[in-house]
Design a protein around this motif. Structure first.
Motif, PDB file in Angstrom:
ATOM      1  N   MET A 223      10.639  -7.745  -2.338  1.00 40.92           N
ATOM      2  CA  MET A 223      10.392  -8.496  -3.515  1.00 40.92           C
ATOM      3  C   MET A 223      10.982  -7.790  -4.562  1.00 40.92           C
ATOM      4  O   MET A 223      11.881  -6.854  -4.649  1.00 40.92           O
ATOM      5  N   LYS A 224      11.220  -8.873  -5.639  1.00 40.99           N
ATOM      6  CA  LYS A 224      11.796  -8.330  -6.688  1.00 40.99           C
ATOM      7  C   LYS A 224      11.372  -7.115  -7.404  1.00 40.99           C
ATOM      8  O   LYS A 224      12.267  -6.348  -8.137  1.00 40.99           O
ATOM      9  N   ASN A 225       9.985  -6.729  -7.446  1.00 39.64           N
ATOM     10  CA  ASN A 225       9.500  -5.730  -7.922  1.00 39.64           C
ATOM     11  C   ASN A 225       9.598  -4.382  -7.033  1.00 39.64           C
ATOM     12  O   ASN A 225       9.207  -3.395  -7.573  1.00 39.64           O
ATOM     13  N   GLY A 226      10.479  -4.529  -6.218  1.00 38.76           N
ATOM     14  CA  GLY A 226      10.936  -3.222  -5.302  1.00 38.76           C
ATOM     15  C   GLY A 226       9.946  -3.190  -4.048  1.00 38.76           C
ATOM     16  O   GLY A 226      10.309  -2.315  -3.121  1.00 38.76           O
ATOM     17  N   GLU A 227       8.868  -3.792  -3.980  1.00 33.35           N
ATOM     18  CA  GLU A 227       8.094  -3.615  -2.852  1.00 33.35           C
ATOM     19  C   GLU A 227       8.660  -4.426  -1.667  1.00 33.35           C
ATOM     20  O   GLU A 227       9.460  -5.424  -1.726  1.00 33.35           O
ATOM     21  N   SER A 228       8.046  -4.142  -0.557  1.00 31.07           N
ATOM     22  CA  SER A 228       8.400  -4.894   0.971  1.00 31.07           C
ATOM     23  C   SER A 228       7.258  -5.451   1.378  1.00 31.07           C
ATOM     24  O   SER A 228       6.290  -4.760   1.895  1.00 31.07           O
ATOM     25  N   LEU A 229       7.116  -6.742   1.343  1.00 28.38           N
ATOM     26  CA  LEU A 229       5.598  -7.557   1.772  1.00 28.38           C
ATOM     27  C   LEU A 229       6.105  -8.654   2.865  1.00 28.38           C
ATOM     28  O   LEU A 229       7.288  -9.173   2.999  1.00 28.38           O
ATOM     29  N   SER A 230       5.166  -8.776   3.680  1.00 24.17           N
ATOM     30  CA  SER A 230       5.273  -9.979   4.756  1.00 24.17           C
ATOM     31  C   SER A 230       4.695 -10.949   3.962  1.00 24.17           C
ATOM     32  O   SER A 230       4.020 -11.202   3.299  1.00 24.17           O
ATOM     33  N   LEU A 231       5.271 -12.216   4.823  1.00 26.47           N
ATOM     34  CA  LEU A 231       4.877 -13.448   4.364  1.00 26.47           C
ATOM     35  C   LEU A 231       3.602 -13.694   4.354  1.00 26.47           C
ATOM     36  O   LEU A 231       2.738 -14.147   3.457  1.00 26.47           O
ATOM     37  N   LYS A 232       2.906 -13.080   5.535  1.00 28.05           N
ATOM     38  CA  LYS A 232       1.500 -13.512   5.934  1.00 28.05           C
ATOM     39  C   LYS A 232       0.616 -12.815   4.606  1.00 28.05           C
ATOM     40  O   LYS A 232      -0.356 -13.371   4.008  1.00 28.05           O
ATOM     41  N   LYS A 233       1.200 -11.638   4.022  1.00 33.71           N
ATOM     42  CA  LYS A 233       0.530 -11.001   3.103  1.00 33.71           C
ATOM     43  C   LYS A 233       0.473 -11.938   1.699  1.00 33.71           C
ATOM     44  O   LYS A 233      -0.446 -11.945   1.012  1.00 33.71           O
ATOM     45  N   LEU A 234       1.765 -12.511   1.492  1.00 36.65           N
ATOM     46  CA  LEU A 234       2.011 -13.205   0.258  1.00 36.65           C
ATOM     47  C   LEU A 234       1.236 -14.530   0.241  1.00 36.65           C
ATOM     48  O   LEU A 234       0.897 -14.978  -0.829  1.00 36.65           O
TER      49      LEU A 234
END
Length: 396
Positions: free
Chosen positions: A265-276
């Motif tokens: 993510m742009k904010n530096g996090e790493s997130l799964s599509l499911k979470k988003l």
């Protein structure tokens, strides 16, 4: 002895007569055709991908057109079943008999004809408008379908060209040009879906994209693959179509669950599509780039208003950027007002894990997802996108 000799001579003459029987003949209008060779060529596409494709078809035969425009083929091909052949004419100076023109069906230089063993075909055509003027005397059902397809393609092409009027070729016009092309291709594939004739149906699919690019019409081509595979599972061209339209080679199809990718993510996090997408009613997963002019127009004119209107009601946008410069990416997001929604990118340009996983080559691209990640629609833009989101958010 004399009677035996006479009988032998009679049988020999009869065999020669049969072998020289005219199986394909016709008349070509030579008026105004000074730039064209007075020759007709017979080309056989040996594979599905060869149909409507230049330089790959097998040259079977040629026939001279006489001063009255008449030609005939007497060398009967030893086909045991119905096959597609292409009757072709060429301009003077053309080296290759199997060069096919696909620029304009009004003047294209070939016609795909269904040959059925044991039949005689008589045709008529204008040399300078070969495909659009092509006529068949007492056509079979397969060739009736081919003529219907030709007429449909010609009308669809005229509509397509009318839709291009006023466009200057600017990047901002890309989405409208793509929509016009999609409408043209959809008409051809609708014909394939409606006909019972295999070879005309396969020709329609090839005419929808002679270069074999089915990315934007993947769902329709996949459906046609399923249809014809059920009816002709042993036909080699159907097997080849099935290979081309394999779900593992096409972009994600409508009705499929999109892969649960991990996004930087742009904010530096790493997130799964499911979470988003969890707890959201409708998600627009948008694949764009800061350097993509139509993407930028869509951000400002379509996505910002949709987000403002429906975000509080469960509408979310997740945008993936094909970026290599974080500065250019950030500037585009800020300038377009796209900071309102979520952004991700591997910052690897267009060679990135997302494009590989979703089997995408072209942007702008988007997928409308439900809360399970199921693809409800894709590649909708402008008014089409607005209408879909309005209808879904108000009625589902």
């Amino acid at each position: 002895m004399k009677n035996v000799l006479k009988l032998s001579l009679f049988l020999l003459l009869l065999m020669q007569s049969c072998s020289e029987e005219t199986w394909l003949s016709g008349t070509v209008n030579l008026e105004g055709a000074n730039d064209w060779k007075p020759m007709v060529y017979l080309i056989q596409p040996e594979k599905f991908d060869d149909v409507a494709q230049s330089f790959v078809g097998k040259v079977l035969d040629s026939a001279q057109v006489d001063k009255n425009g008449y030609f005939e083929f007497t060398n009967v091909q030893e086909f045991r079943e119905s096959v597609l052949v292409e009757v072709v004419v060429q301009k003077k100076g053309e080296t290759y008999p199997n060069r096919l023109m696909n620029q304009n069906p009004e003047t294209d230089n070939y016609f795909p004809l269904v040959y059925e063993p044991g039949t005689n075909l008589v045709i008529d055509a204008d040399l300078t408008h070969f495909q659009s003027s092509f006529a068949i005397k007492q056509p079979s059902e397969a060739n009736k379908a081919m003529l219907q397809l030709r007429d449909l393609r010609l009308a669809a092409f005229k509509n397509y060209m009318e839709g291009q009027i006023g466009m200057q070729g600017a990047d901002e016009d890309l989405l409208e040009r793509e929509k016009n092309l999609y409408n043209y291709q959809e008409k051809l594939i609708t014909f394939s879906n409606s006909t019972t004739q295999l070879l005309p149906a396969l020709t329609a699919l090839r005419w929808a994209s002679p270069e074999g690019n089915y990315e934007r019409i993947a769902d329709m081509v996949h459906a046609q693959s399923n249809k014809w595979n059920e009816q002709y599972p042993e036909h080699p061209w159907v097997n080849q179509l099935t290979s081309v339209a394999d779900k593992n080679k096409l972009p994600i199809l409508i009705g499929d669950i999109i892969p649960d990718l991990e996004f930087p993510m742009k904010n530096g996090e790493s997130l799964s599509l499911k979470k988003l997408i969890e707890d959201k009613k409708l998600i627009l997963f948008d694949v764009w780039a800061s350097w993509c002019a139509p993407c930028r127009v869509e951000n400002r004119n379509v996505l910002v208003p949709l987000w403002e209107k429906y975000n509080s009601e469960g509408f979310q946008i997740v945008a993936y950027g094909l970026e290599s410069s974080e500065t250019a990416w950030s500037n585009a997001i800020e300038k377009d007002g796209a900071f309102r929604w979520l952004h991700a990118s591997h910052l690897q340009g267009d060679q990135n894990p997302l494009m590989d996983t979703l089997r995408l080559k072209t942007i702008p691209a988007n997928f409308l997802l439900d809360q399970e990640g199921r693809v409800l629609a894709k590649n909708l833009h402008g008014e089409d996108l607005i209408m879909f989101v309005d209808d879904y958010m108000l009625n589902e």
